[in-house]
Structures are given as C-alpha cells and as structure tokens.
Design an enzyme around this catalytic site. Structure first.
Site, PDB file in Angstrom:
ATOM      1  N   TYR A  44     103.091  10.357  99.642  1.00  0.00           N
ATOM      2  CA  TYR A  44     101.872  10.851 100.283  1.00  0.00           C
ATOM      3  C   TYR A  44     100.711  10.175  99.565  1.00  0.00           C
ATOM      4  O   TYR A  44     100.880   9.142  98.921  1.00  0.00           O
ATOM      5  CB  TYR A  44     101.890  12.392 100.154  1.00  0.00           C
ATOM      6  CG  TYR A  44     100.913  13.138 101.004  1.00  0.00           C
ATOM      7  CD1 TYR A  44     100.850  12.929 102.388  1.00  0.00           C
ATOM      8  CD2 TYR A  44     100.061  14.083 100.442  1.00  0.00           C
ATOM      9  CE1 TYR A  44      99.949  13.647 103.161  1.00  0.00           C
ATOM     10  CE2 TYR A  44      99.160  14.796 101.222  1.00  0.00           C
ATOM     11  CZ  TYR A  44      99.112  14.569 102.583  1.00  0.00           C
ATOM     12  OH  TYR A  44      98.225  15.275 103.349  1.00  0.00           O
ATOM     13  N   ARG A  97      91.655   6.237 111.851  1.00  0.00           N
ATOM     14  CA  ARG A  97      90.949   6.594 110.621  1.00  0.00           C
ATOM     15  C   ARG A  97      91.978   7.078 109.607  1.00  0.00           C
ATOM     16  O   ARG A  97      92.132   8.250 109.356  1.00  0.00           O
ATOM     17  CB  ARG A  97      89.928   7.704 110.921  1.00  0.00           C
ATOM     18  CG  ARG A  97      88.928   7.945 109.800  1.00  0.00           C
ATOM     19  CD  ARG A  97      88.353   9.346 109.870  1.00  0.00           C
ATOM     20  NE  ARG A  97      89.374  10.373 109.905  1.00  0.00           N
ATOM     21  CZ  ARG A  97      89.993  10.851 108.827  1.00  0.00           C
ATOM     22  NH1 ARG A  97      89.716  10.409 107.640  1.00  0.00           N
ATOM     23  NH2 ARG A  97      90.906  11.807 108.965  1.00  0.00           N
ATOM     24  N   LYS A 115     103.943  12.772 106.348  1.00  0.00           N
ATOM     25  CA  LYS A 115     103.631  14.194 106.581  1.00  0.00           C
ATOM     26  C   LYS A 115     104.901  14.962 106.932  1.00  0.00           C
ATOM     27  O   LYS A 115     105.113  16.080 106.459  1.00  0.00           O
ATOM     28  CB  LYS A 115     102.661  14.332 107.759  1.00  0.00           C
ATOM     29  CG  LYS A 115     101.262  13.871 107.431  1.00  0.00           C
ATOM     30  CD  LYS A 115     100.408  15.013 106.967  1.00  0.00           C
ATOM     31  CE  LYS A 115      99.117  14.481 106.392  1.00  0.00           C
ATOM     32  NZ  LYS A 115      98.134  15.439 106.047  1.00  0.00           N
ATOM     33  N   ASP A 188      94.665  11.880 111.549  1.00  0.00           N
ATOM     34  CA  ASP A 188      93.939  10.619 111.333  1.00  0.00           C
ATOM     35  C   ASP A 188      93.495   9.918 112.619  1.00  0.00           C
ATOM     36  O   ASP A 188      93.622   8.698 112.757  1.00  0.00           O
ATOM     37  CB  ASP A 188      94.778   9.670 110.450  1.00  0.00           C
ATOM     38  CG  ASP A 188      94.824  10.161 109.000  1.00  0.00           C
ATOM     39  OD1 ASP A 188      94.142  11.161 108.703  1.00  0.00           O
ATOM     40  OD2 ASP A 188      95.507   9.565 108.169  1.00  0.00           O
ATOM     41  N   ASP A 210      95.102  18.413 111.407  1.00  0.00           N
ATOM     42  CA  ASP A 210      95.215  18.623 109.967  1.00  0.00           C
ATOM     43  C   ASP A 210      93.936  18.215 109.233  1.00  0.00           C
ATOM     44  O   ASP A 210      93.558  18.820 108.245  1.00  0.00           O
ATOM     45  CB  ASP A 210      96.411  17.832 109.431  1.00  0.00           C
ATOM     46  CG  ASP A 210      96.738  18.205 108.000  1.00  0.00           C
ATOM     47  OD1 ASP A 210      96.736  19.408 107.703  1.00  0.00           O
ATOM     48  OD2 ASP A 210      96.966  17.309 107.180  1.00  0.00           O
ATOM     49  N   ASP A 211      93.254  17.162 109.724  1.00  0.00           N
ATOM     50  CA  ASP A 211      92.048  16.679 109.035  1.00  0.00           C
ATOM     51  C   ASP A 211      90.903  17.676 109.175  1.00  0.00           C
ATOM     52  O   ASP A 211      90.085  17.833 108.265  1.00  0.00           O
ATOM     53  CB  ASP A 211      91.624  15.315 109.603  1.00  0.00           C
ATOM     54  CG  ASP A 211      92.790  14.342 109.613  1.00  0.00           C
ATOM     55  OD1 ASP A 211      93.283  14.028 108.518  1.00  0.00           O
ATOM     56  OD2 ASP A 211      93.251  13.935 110.692  1.00  0.00           O
ATOM     57  N   ASN A 352      90.205  10.672 100.011  1.00  0.00           N
ATOM     58  CA  ASN A 352      91.446   9.980  99.637  1.00  0.00           C
ATOM     59  C   ASN A 352      91.365   8.509 100.048  1.00  0.00           C
ATOM     60  O   ASN A 352      90.618   8.179 100.944  1.00  0.00           O
ATOM     61  CB  ASN A 352      92.633  10.609 100.375  1.00  0.00           C
ATOM     62  CG  ASN A 352      92.979  11.976  99.829  1.00  0.00           C
ATOM     63  OD1 ASN A 352      92.893  12.185  98.636  1.00  0.00           O
ATOM     64  ND2 ASN A 352      93.349  12.901 100.685  1.00  0.00           N
TER      65      ASN A 352
END
Length: 496
Positions: A44, A97, A115, A188, A210-211, A352
C-alpha cells in the site's frame, strides 16, 4: 519473510509479494496478516505509488479486470468472463488521480489490487469475492503516452457524455451481474468526477468513495481520539484545511456532521467552524461565484487571505489538516504559529505518498517543541525529541475501509449512509487506549487490525440494521462475534 527481507529496494519487495500472491495466495495472506506493520507500506502507500508509476515495466500478469472505452456496449459480457461468480466487493478506478501522483491512466490498477488485498488481510473478505477493476478512458499524462511499456489506450482522456455513458453502463452491468448487495468502492477518480459519481450512484447502488468518505472517517476517528488525549470537545475546536479537494471537503463534511450530532445544532451552523484553503487562498464568500460546487458550503464571511501562514494567523485554528497533495507546505513558520496559538496543536499531514506529505513527523514534533498531536497519511518512524520518543499516528484509510466493507457485507446492506461512516469512526476511536496516548499515538497499533476491523464491522452493521438498510435477517445477537466468524483466515486444509 527472510527471503523478502533480502530485497533492499521496496519496489523489488513489492514485485516479490505480487508474484507470491499469484503463486500461493494463502501464503501471501498469511505473511500479510502476521507481519502487517512491516508489509503494509509495501503493498500500500508509499510503495504502491511507485509501482503504479512503473506498472508497465513491471507488468507480469493482469491481476484485475481492465475495461476500456472500446468495450462500450459489451461490459456485461466482459464481467461475465471473470472466473469468480460470487463477488462481494469491487474496487474501481479510472486512474486520473492516483494518490498525490496525478494521472497514471491504466497503470492505476495497482491501487484496486492493493486495496483489495487489504480487504482480505485486514477485513477478512474472501480473496475470491474481491474484484479489482480499472476503467481505461485514456490518459493526459504525456510521459506515459510516449512510454513504450504503457499498457493502456494511447489517447487523451475521454470526458463528458461519452465518459458518463461508459460509467453508467458499467454500474448497471455490475448490478445486473452481481446483484444489489455488491459493494462498489470508487478509488482515485479525478475531483470533478468523484463527487458527481458518488452523488449519483449512492442513491441506487451500495457505493462509497474511499478518498472522500474513507479518509474522512479515519481522520474523524483520529480527532475524536486526539481530543480524548488533549481534552475538549469537537465543537470547541476551530479547523483549518490546506486542500479543498475530495479528501479535504469530505473530511470537513464528516466533522460538521459529527459536531451537529453531538450538539444538535444544524450542520449549516457547525460548518462555520471549519475553514479551507485552496490554491487561491482562503475560501471566503467573496469568491463564491467562481468556486466549484463542492467548495461552496465552505465559503464563510472573511476578508481574502492569500497564504496558509496568514490564514493560520487570521483564523487561529486548534486543528490544522493537510490534504493538498503538496509536500513541504506546513513550513516551520506555520507549525510554530500553530504551537504559539495552542498548548497542544493537532496537526495532520495526510497527503500520500511520503514525498507529498505536508511535513514530516520529525518537523512537526521539533517545531512544536514536542507538543503537537501529529498524524500523517503515509508511515513515519518514531521520533526522539528532547529525550522522549513520540510515535506518530498514521491516519491510514486501511484502518477503516476493510472493517467498513465487512460490516456492509455481513449485514447485507443495500446502501451506504453517512451515519455508518460516523459509526466506523467512533468504533476506531474507541479502540485507542490510554497506553497508546502516553506514547503520543492517537490510533491503535496496526498489529491488532483484525480485532479492530471486527469492532468497526459490528458498529457499521448495527447502524445498517438500525436504519433498516440491512437485508440479512434475523440480526445476529453478538455482532462482534459474528464479524469474527465471517472473516477469512489463510489456513491449509487438513486432508488426513
């Protein structure tokens, strides 16, 4: 593990692990579960970012399903070609992204694959029930378009109606093929698409981003647990964000919802305690006309402020959160100002991978004379300052999404509600102990992650039953025990 540790370069370690996942899935998950703290940064963030950048050159076998623009009209057929029939979780990206690294096109496949390996290792979802998907609509990354090893369509990104139609066909095919209860996690996507897709499909599918939502949930947990260490309630804080994209506005909204829940004040009121800075400066009402729709709720009355440092001085926040994707933006002056305003400033540098982090753990502790409550998105080693060891928190989505997904699956949930995200945050915050706080840790250690995931799953499932969104009836009496009983464990069968 001995063999893996021989590799000095993280990317080689990543490749060795991916080969192992292809060759012996049980052994791969056994290693990942038993050595989670050591191997998480490999499968990850931060190593997965480098893997995506070089994905074409290290490509061996497709680990997930690629759907491209050329497959329009045939997506259902393609889904039916995937060998596993019983899919519970899909993680899908279009690669626009990837982390803080930008548009990596088709090479973003590393993210859904990574993930989902965490869904299994940390949340106990069966590996055969996980499906990583990349939707290839081209890339605007010139370097990749020229790269001889690029594995995707060599064209600029498709946008507008053609893009919307492709995603719509995909989402409908997923529902048709796998039913109402398959979890679709958006991962993303570019800002403009992420909000629209979430708003559109959360009404009709079991979908979450999730973002926007996963990050928000883990950060809220960090704040709740950080405030247990510092003292004071959420509603007494003032928040300043650097970065007003998916993560920033998602976190801000969830904080506002939790404050509203705690104080019974309307969310429009609680939003006023939260200020955001984007590339043009502080988001204020005089900029309302030119703002993207997802930034508009955060435009408050204030004279324009151009820089982050001036915004810190003007707003006097107690909590500073970075979600800008820009490294080195929490400068010494910014951190020192936060430390002069607050006895224990809460500073979260969430971008990140490590290279994009707003500041390092060492900088945060040194510049605040060891007073900061610090967490980051990528892992940092413990810091020695003034004879004391500080263990920085990692506000890593991997705390939340595996347990969150398990809770949705085991309750047979059909929709994701924001209250479930609050339930996940509260469950995670409750797992941090006073012993953790003594070391400066606001998150529990990852070594207990499966136990933590079971508690998060139980809390999320309880909320799904309470809201009438769960379809698995009757409701189990002990949800934590039930969550643990649902979890996949890698053990060889005994054939004697």
């Amino acid at each position: 593990m001995h063999t893996l540790r021989q590799y000095q370069v993280p990317l080689q370690r990543y490749m060795a692990l991916m080969d192992l996942q292809e060759r012996n899935e049980k052994l791969f998950y056994k290693l990942l579960i038993d050595h989670v703290e050591e191997l998480l940064p490999v499968v990850y963030t931060p190593t997965v970012g480098e893997a995506c950048q070089k994905y074409g050159s290290i490509f061996r076998r497709p680990q997930g399903l690629f759907i491209s623009l050329n497959d329009k009209g045939k997506i259902l057929e393609i889904l039916k070609n995937w060998p596993e029939r019983n899919i519970q979780v899909i993680v899908v990206t279009d690669g626009e992204r990837i982390l803080g690294l930008g548009d990596l096109g088709c090479q973003g496949m590393g993210i859904p694959v990574g993930k989902l390996s965490l869904y299994t290792a940390l949340g106990g979802v069966r590996p055969s029930a996980c499906l990583p998907i990349t939707i290839d609509v081209g890339t605007n990354n010139e370097e990749l378009l020229k790269d001889e090893f690029y594995i995707g369509l060599r064209q600029k990104r498709t946008t507008g109606q053609e893009y919307a139609e492709l995603i719509d066909e995909f989402m409908n095919a997923v529902k048709q093929n796998y039913g109402e209860k398959v979890l679709v996690q958006f991962e993303d996507f570019g800002n403009h698409n992420a909000f629209e897709l979430l708003a559109k499909y959360r009404q009709t599918h079991l979908a979450f981003n999730d973002d926007i939502q996963g990050t928000a949930s883990v950060v809220l947990a960090g704040l709740i647990s950080g405030l247990r260490a510092v003292g004071g309630s959420l509603a007494e804080q003032k928040f300043l964000f650097l970065g007003a994209g998916e993560a920033g506005t998602g976190i801000a909204e969830l904080i506002a919802l939790e404050m509203s829940k705690q104080t019974k004040a309307p969310v429009e009121e609680t939003r006023k305690k939260i200020w955001l800075v984007d590339s043009k400066g502080l988001i204020v009402s005089s900029r309302l006309e030119s703002l993207q729709h997802f930034k508009k709720p955060w435009a408050h009355e204030h004279e324009p402020v151009k820089t982050l440092l001036d915004a810190v001085k003007a707003i006097k926040p107690t909590v500073l959160i970075g979600s800008s994707g820009m490294g080195k933006t929490f400068t010494q002056e910014v951190v020192e100002t936060m430390a002069s305003l607050n006895e224990k400033p809460i500073i979260f540098a969430l971008s990140n991978p490590t290279s994009q982090s707003e500041c390092t753990a060492e900088e945060a502790y040194t510049w605040s004379q060891g007073r900061a409550i610090f967490a980051s998105g990528s892992p940092f080693d413990p810091v020695n300052y003034d004879g004391k060891t500080y263990v920085p928190g990692q506000a890593n989505n991997a705390y939340i999404f595996p347990g969150f997904g398990l809770g949705l699956i085991m309750s047979g949930a059909i929709r994701v509600d924001d209250d479930m995200l609050l339930a996940a945050s509260e469950a995670l915050a409750a797992q941090a102990t006073p012993e953790n706080f003594k070391k400066g840790m606001i998150f529990p250690p990852f070594s207990n992650i499966r136990k933590i995931s079971a508690h998060i799953a139980a809390n999320v499932a309880a909320k799904a039953y309470e809201l009438g969104l769960a379809s698995r009836l009757p409701r189990p009496n002990n949800l934590v025990k039930y969550a643990e009983s649902c979890m996949y464990s890698p053990a060889y069968r005994n054939y004697r």
